[in-house]
Design an enzyme around this catalytic site. Sequence first.
Site, PDB file in Angstrom:
ATOM      1  N   ASP A  85       0.821  -1.218   0.000  1.00  0.00           N
ATOM      2  CA  ASP A  85       0.000   0.000   0.000  1.00  0.00           C
ATOM      3  C   ASP A  85       0.853   1.264   0.000  1.00  0.00           C
ATOM      4  OD1 ASP A  85      -2.014  -1.823   0.277  1.00  0.00           O
ATOM      5  OD2 ASP A  85      -2.884  -0.947   2.082  1.00  0.00           O
ATOM      6  N   HIS A 130      -6.136   3.010  -4.041  1.00  0.00           N
ATOM      7  CA  HIS A 130      -6.040   3.223  -2.591  1.00  0.00           C
ATOM      8  C   HIS A 130      -6.434   4.670  -2.269  1.00  0.00           C
ATOM      9  CE1 HIS A 130      -4.878   2.094   1.417  1.00  0.00           C
ATOM     10  NE2 HIS A 130      -3.740   2.752   1.461  1.00  0.00           N
ATOM     11  N   HIS A 146      -5.568   9.452   0.466  1.00  0.00           N
ATOM     12  CA  HIS A 146      -5.496   8.682   1.696  1.00  0.00           C
ATOM     13  C   HIS A 146      -6.275   9.242   2.896  1.00  0.00           C
ATOM     14  CE1 HIS A 146      -3.507   5.805   4.495  1.00  0.00           C
ATOM     15  NE2 HIS A 146      -3.292   5.121   3.412  1.00  0.00           N
ATOM     16  N   HIS A 149       3.815  -2.297   3.155  1.00  0.00           N
ATOM     17  CA  HIS A 149       3.844  -0.931   2.598  1.00  0.00           C
ATOM     18  C   HIS A 149       5.156  -0.659   1.867  1.00  0.00           C
ATOM     19  CE1 HIS A 149       0.759  -0.672   5.719  1.00  0.00           C
ATOM     20  NE2 HIS A 149       0.284   0.372   5.075  1.00  0.00           N
TER      21      HIS A 149
HETATM   22 ZN   LIG Z   1      -2.614   3.208   3.158  1.00  0.00          ZN
END
Ligand SMILES: [Zn+2]
Length: 249
Positions: A33, A84, A88, A175
């Site tokens: 991510d 995503h 954010h 991540h």
């Molecule tokens: Zn994230």
Amino acid sequence: MNKRLARILLKLTRTGTVIRVDTRNPCVALTFDDGPNPDYTPQLLDILEQHHAQATFFMVGQTAAKYPDLVAKVVAQGHVVANHSWDHPSFPTLTGRQRRAQLRRCADVLAPHGQKLFRPPFGHQDPASRLDALCAGYEVIAWNVLAGDWRDWGADKILEKLAGKVQPGNIILLHDGLFSAAQHTSLDRTPTLQVVDQLLSEHADYRFVTIPELLKSGRVVRQPWFRTGDQRWLDGLKTAQALQGKMEE
Ligand SMILES: [Zn+2]
């Protein structure tokens, strides 16, 4: 939307959120991510290539917009790129209009590569935001394994968290960037890169596949996934840009 109505609709449409796949095939999905990240994503691509592994990258639109060549490179190496959000935010804190704009702006940047998969920032979701994703044609992908790699942990500690978690059908959250983080969080993704290299070396008997591939490998397990964040915690987060001392755009 009325939350009770939304829950009933979700039940009727059997639309839970994907957390893993029930399968006997030794395959696992690594998901990354908050990228793409110009420092770490290319290194990660090299590691994945060395191990013939594929993965899914849930990218933040605002970041992807700055590195279109990197997005294209991720796709060219056989990985899947997915949504995503634009920048954010925690979706339950937004209006429906804002949420839909977040999905659309990210999708526009990822086009033509992006697939109709969405991972909510922070994993935060309420029934109304789940339905927005449904109406926009997205499958919502959560995870069943997380390793806390957004904390200031070394590779050893992250690997400890992942011990025994490479199991058929699991979806692992990691991540390759950090879009927003707490004040003192290290943005260094080196521990995550070390973890991936080690994990892939130790599990040569497994196939590491993209989410679309994993979904085809068995019975998809969905569950109601509703969680929101503490507003003060959210308010305390900074974007990586701000943490690096750069001007906010
Ligand atoms: Zn994230």
